[in-house]
Design an enzyme around this catalytic site. Structure first.
Site, PDB file in Angstrom:
ATOM      1  N   HIS A 188       0.827  -1.213   0.000  1.00  0.00           N
ATOM      2  CA  HIS A 188       0.000   0.000   0.000  1.00  0.00           C
ATOM      3  C   HIS A 188       0.857   1.258   0.000  1.00  0.00           C
ATOM      4  CE1 HIS A 188      -3.208  -2.650   2.048  1.00  0.00           C
ATOM      5  NE2 HIS A 188      -3.218  -2.761   0.751  1.00  0.00           N
ATOM      6  N   GLU A 428      -4.678 -13.735 -14.376  1.00  0.00           N
ATOM      7  CA  GLU A 428      -3.584 -13.621 -13.407  1.00  0.00           C
ATOM      8  C   GLU A 428      -3.118 -14.959 -12.861  1.00  0.00           C
ATOM      9  OE1 GLU A 428      -5.004 -11.117 -10.209  1.00  0.00           O
ATOM     10  OE2 GLU A 428      -7.037 -11.802 -10.529  1.00  0.00           O
ATOM     11  N   ASP A 452       0.324 -10.802 -10.249  1.00  0.00           N
ATOM     12  CA  ASP A 452      -0.147 -12.094  -9.740  1.00  0.00           C
ATOM     13  C   ASP A 452       0.180 -13.231 -10.702  1.00  0.00           C
ATOM     14  OD1 ASP A 452      -1.129 -11.800  -7.158  1.00  0.00           O
ATOM     15  OD2 ASP A 452      -2.968 -10.865  -7.868  1.00  0.00           O
ATOM     16  N   CYS A 499      -2.497  -4.626 -17.231  1.00  0.00           N
ATOM     17  CA  CYS A 499      -2.659  -3.629 -16.167  1.00  0.00           C
ATOM     18  C   CYS A 499      -1.661  -3.837 -15.034  1.00  0.00           C
ATOM     19  CB  CYS A 499      -4.083  -3.657 -15.617  1.00  0.00           C
ATOM     20  SG  CYS A 499      -4.570  -5.245 -14.895  1.00  0.00           S
TER      21      CYS A 499
END
Length: 566
Positions: A188, A428, A452, A499
């Site tokens: 984060h 992913e 991922d 992405c």
């Protein structure tokens, strides 16, 4: 002295150190002489006031709608609790403990009580209370260094870690760089630092003895922290910074230009965002829309699941800010390293392989319907693409599409109306790649989540810094999986986006386009540089690069080839 770290937000920052240290002295458990009780109680009261002032100052800078506001407000209410304060004072007077020991003992009780609670929001508050405990003990010691109000010069912040709430109250007009001992590319803090445009190094094992006001440089281009660099190092770093600033200034000319190759092949460049505040930055970089709206980031610090109307309002606001451009919403992707306090997530031995993303919502369809109904209603007001994370097999996709049909029928019966959506999945996992043919007839687009995909293909935890060098995001098998995904999608005329972090790499993005990717969605701060990179060659050159890299077998060969593409 220099120390390596992982670059999570690029740039070079010069500044003076401010080390955020919580109490680092051993607590003294001696029996307090009666004569010292009153002075210890006074120290406690003063420390509480100091921390409260710090929190209130931070709160005053935040909008009440800000996702961090409630978290900080909860800390203030906790410290102001009269019963807690009396318990602390009584522990000093009755048990004759020093103030810091009283805080440790009383807070430990509170932390244990919170941890034992069934309500996941309250249970997660235990970590926040632990942070408060550390800050309070530091204040009693007279060594609280979290108070950054007196920062007057360019400052590089060093800490073990930093919570989202703590990041929210940083004086970003003075903080020029961040260095943390923990964290990785997808943490984060990394995402917040990139959004703020702050050069940042994570997983940097700097010397614990570092003090405040040391001159240092964060080289978040090559990934190194320099403490009091020598003359030669300083000159080199100054040149690098000047070059970097000049480069960024030159990139501004791409703001109003499309991302197009020299032979005018246009590539849609979208942005990845996690909050409405980032939408305001889109015009600065000329983004073509949102390719990934991480909706779970907006829900991380709320105590209850937002209602359908709250989410509907949020998506309508997003569409208004986009002014006609595409909004791609990813349904809530929770679990693994992303937990929402407002949802009860089961404890698991391997959460990354457990009940996460779409798996969770298929087990709780009522929660999924809240978001789906809100998205369907918002689609009346603009172009929305909806994509689902962690879809591995067609049965999961069928189940979600059935829930969407149910939502449409309900909205029809309630005469609320809904708009049409385009549907996609985030590819992913290797299973999603292998099962893609069975799902593409039901999809309008796919987006490859390379973070991922790498983690699951390599069986390597992406949050583990020690694995980053051994299992980088770019390697021959990952490129082959991406190519398989592109080829299968092209057979059925479904567009392909990327992405993940690979898309934000200006050296790799042209190769992805050469391999057949139709669209890229990247960090806002990377977008102009990508435009610049994609404009340098013809599409035929990128296709050649895309073919060449698939012939390489070693990571070293791959890195060498890409380094010489220009």
């Amino acid at each position: 002295m220099s120390t390596p770290g992982i670059v999570v937000s690029s740039g070079i920052a010069f500044g003076h150190s401010r080390v955020l240290k919580y109490h680092d002295r051993e607590l003294n458990y001696r029996l307090l002489p009666l004569a010292e009780i009153e002075s210890e109680q006074a120290k406690l009261k003063q420390a509480i006031m100091q921390v409260l002032q710090l929190l209130n100052n931070g709160l005053s800078k935040l909008n009440q709608d800000c996702e961090h506001y409630l978290l900080i407000e909860a800390d203030i209410l906790f410290l102001e609790d009269e019963e807690l304060n009396n318990q602390l004072l009584n522990t000093i007077s009755q048990q004759q403990f020093a103030a810091c020991v009283a805080v440790e003992r009383v807070f430990a009780q509170q932390i244990n009580l919170l941890k034992a609670m069934e309500d996941p929001y309250l249970a997660n508050r235990a970590q926040d209370v632990n942070c408060l405990c550390n800050r309070l003990i530091s204040a009693i010691h007279g060594s609280i260094s979290y108070d950054l109000e007196n920062v007057t010069k360019p400052t590089i912040l060093l800490a073990k870690d930093l919570t989202p709430a703590e990041f929210a109250i940083l004086p970003l007009d003075k903080i020029v760089g961040i260095v943390l001992k923990t964290g990785g590319l997808t943490s984060h803090t990394a995402i917040l630092a990139r959004s703020a445009g702050l050069p940042a190094l994570l997983s940097c094992d700097f010397d614990d003895s570092l003090q405040n006001d040391l001159f240092m440089v964060v080289d978040a281009l090559s990934g190194c922290l320099y403490v009091e660099p020598n003359k030669q190092q300083l000159e080199t770093l100054e040149h690098l910074k000047a070059d970097d600033q000049l480069r960024k200034k030159k990139l501004q000319r791409f703001k109003l230009l499309p991302a197009a190759t020299r032979d005018n092949y246009t590539i849609p460049l979208m942005a990845n965002v996690g909050s409405l505040s980032e939408f305001s930055l889109l015009a600065d970089v000329g983004a073509d829309g949102i390719g990934l709206f991480r909706t779970e980031f907006m829900l991380m610090n709320v105590s209850t699941m937002p209602t359908e109307n709250v989410q509907y309002g949020l998506y309508c606001d997003a569409l208004q800010l986009l002014d006609g451009k595409t909004l791609t919403i990813r349904t809530l992707d929770i679990g693994a390293d992303k937990e929402l306090p407002c949802l009860a997530l089961p404890a698991e031995d391997n959460p990354a392989l457990g009940i996460r993303g779409t798996r969770y919502f298929l087990e709780h369809p009522q929660l999924l319907k809240i978001q789906l109904r809100a998205v369907l209603r918002a689609a009346n007001h603009g172009k929305i693409r909806l994509m689902f994370p962690m879809i591995n097999q067609v049965e999961e996709l069928d189940a979600i599409l059935e829930v969407i049909d149910e939502c449409k029928k309900e909205l029809d019966n309630e005469e609320r109306g809904f708009g049409e959506l385009s549907y996609g999945i985030v590819v992913e996992t290797p299973a999603a790649v292998m099962n893609l043919a069975s799902m593409l007839t039901k999809l309008d687009f796919i987006s490859i989540g390379t973070n991922d995909l790498t983690q699951y293909a390599m069986a390597a935890d992406r949050t583990n810094p020690s694995l980053t060098k051994i299992y980088p995001s770019l390697s021959p098998p990952i490129l082959k999986l991406i190519k398989m995904t592109i080829d299968e999608s092209k057979k059925q005329g479904v567009s392909v986006s990327v992405c993940g972090e690979l898309a934000s790499n200006p050296k790799v993005a042209p190769i992805l386009i050469g391999m057949g990717v139709d669209e890229l969605s990247v960090n806002i701060n990377s977008l102009l540089e990508l435009k610049s990179s994609l404009c340098r060659q013809d599409l035929s050159t990128y296709k050649k690069w895309g073919q060449d890299v698939l012939q390489l077998q070693r990571i070293e060969e791959l890195n060498h080839y890409i380094a010489h593409c220009s």
